[in-house]
Write a protein that holds these residues in place. Structure first.
Motif, PDB file in Angstrom:
ATOM      1  N   HIS A 146       3.632   1.685   6.091  1.00 23.90           N
ATOM      2  CA  HIS A 146       3.794   0.651   7.237  1.00 23.90           C
ATOM      3  C   HIS A 146       3.576   0.495   8.414  1.00 23.90           C
ATOM      4  CE1 HIS A 146       6.651  -1.238  10.005  1.00 23.90           C
ATOM      5  NE2 HIS A 146       6.943  -2.050   8.888  1.00 23.90           N
ATOM      6  N   THR A 147       3.202  -0.607   9.611  1.00 22.33           N
ATOM      7  CA  THR A 147       1.899   0.493  10.645  1.00 22.33           C
ATOM      8  C   THR A 147       2.823   0.822  11.754  1.00 22.33           C
ATOM      9  OG1 THR A 147       3.451  -1.829  11.843  1.00 22.33           O
ATOM     10  CG2 THR A 147       0.958  -1.995  11.224  1.00 22.33           C
ATOM     11  N   GLU A 202       1.612   4.618  11.513  1.00 23.54           N
ATOM     12  CA  GLU A 202       0.450   4.969  11.820  1.00 23.54           C
ATOM     13  C   GLU A 202       0.207   6.698  13.085  1.00 23.54           C
ATOM     14  OE1 GLU A 202      -2.668   4.297  10.840  1.00 23.54           O
ATOM     15  OE2 GLU A 202      -1.288   3.349   9.457  1.00 23.54           O
ATOM     16  N   ASP A 243       0.721   4.888  17.019  1.00 23.57           N
ATOM     17  CA  ASP A 243       1.897   4.279  17.220  1.00 23.57           C
ATOM     18  C   ASP A 243       3.246   5.303  17.321  1.00 23.57           C
ATOM     19  OD1 ASP A 243       1.311   1.668  17.286  1.00 23.57           O
ATOM     20  OD2 ASP A 243       1.601   1.507  14.946  1.00 23.57           O
TER      21      ASP A 243
END
Ligand code: PHE
Length: 341
Positions: free
Chosen positions: A150-151, A154, A157
């Protein structure tokens, strides 16, 4: 010998008058009355006197000795008094001088809004729960149905603490949902305020550290209606009875269905302006019905219980509440700004 005694006495008295400290006085005493002192030395010669002279000189010597002792005592009293006076002058305390004012701070605007929000929620039967800012990725991601890949997981993030990505600075207060549900069986009604971290660049509406208030309600028969009623009550209490809200469909991995909630722009009343970027609405929070996977992951049967959750940005709430147009002002600690609230 008589003249010698008289001369010593005069010298002693002169020396005493010049002495200005206890040490100087002691030196004079030793010089004249000490074992090797002048008067003592004279008295040692008494043996050479005639029988008639001896008592006369003896009496005179005793008298002189007594005089010097008396003078010593008097001088000591004077010196003591002088020293005391000097000390009192040195340590003088003027009780009429105004004190140094202690500048009293006051609550930060975000603390004011947080306290208001807490009061509103406590009034609705919520209690306050806390969770760690350095969080296990299991709680912030996996158990919230945010799978690997899931982004938000990353590196760009998230502020990871460990290389293996198992510990990081939480990017939302939602892991507190999991922590509470693990320990507590329904009915659950909590809010959890706290700091959260994301790798955002600083601008008027972003900061790598900001604040959220997470809310969670789990019980039998909880519906989207409860969610809307609770959040509308919050918004109206915070921003006034006539504040309109808008619930928009959205996506969060840990709620289904999910929504975002907007409030009508305080600056233009919905017409569209610079503050709301022409939208007429300002996004306030994310919410939704707790995903069945999240419930069952915490040992709560989703067939028996349902719940809603929301996460509201405290920083944004504060900006809206006081019509502040730059989030950076909240973190700069400029007294000229903070004093206004
Ligand atoms: N955690 C979400 C966010 O940070 C907000 C949210 C909380 C949404 C709870 C739904 C339920 O954007």
């Amino acid at each position: 010998m008589k003249e010698q005694l008289e001369k010593s006495k005069q010298e002693a008295l002169a020396a005493l008058a010049a002495a200005d400290s206890p040490a100087a006085l002691e030196a004079v005493r030793v010089r004249f009355l000490g074992k090797k002192g002048e008067i003592t030395a004279i008295l040692k010669q008494m043996g050479s006197l005639s029988a008639e002279e001896r008592p006369v000189i003896g009496q005179l010597a005793n008298q002189i000795r007594a005089d010097i002792e008396q003078a010593l005592e008097d001088r000591a009293a004077v010196i003591e008094e002088q020293e005391l006076a000097a000390r009192l002058a040195r340590e003088a305390l003027d009780v009429t001088i105004p004190g140094t004012p202690v500048s009293l701070g006051h609550r930060h605007p975000m603390s004011i809004v947080l306290d208001e929000a807490k009061e509103i929620f406590i009034g609705m039967g919520f209690s306050i729960a806390e969770g760690p800012e350095v969080e296990l990725s299991v709680y912030d991601f996996d158990r919230l149905n945010i799978p690997v890949g899931h982004t938000v997981r990353e590196w760009q993030d998230t502020f990871y603490i460990t290389r293996d990505e198992s510990v990081h600075l939480r990017c939302q207060t939602s892991p507190v949902q999991v922590r509470v549900m693990e320990k507590q069986k329904p009915p659950i009604r909590i809010i959890s305020p706290g700091r959260v971290y994301r790798k955002d660049d600083v601008d008027a509406t972003h900061s790598p550290m900001f604040h959220q208030i997470e809310g969670l309600v789990v019980d039998k028969g909880i519906t989207m209606g409860h969610l809307k009623g609770t959040l509308n009550a919050l918004v109206k209490k915070l921003y006034g009875e006539n504040t309109a809200t808008r619930f928009r469909p959205h996506h969060f991995p840990f709620t289904e269905p999910s929504c975002e909630v907007d409030v009508q722009c305080f600056a233009c009343g919905g017409a569209g302006c610079r503050v709301c970027k022409g939208e007429g609405w300002i996004e306030l929070l994310g919410a939704g019905m707790v995903h069945p996977k999240v419930l069952s992951g915490c040992g709560i049967d989703p067939d028996e219980y349902s719940g809603f959750a929301f996460g509201v940005g405290l920083d944004r709430m504060t900006l809206l509440r006081y019509s502040i147009d730059d989030m950076r002002l909240l973190f700069e600690n400029d007294m000229r700004f903070l004093r206004q609230f």
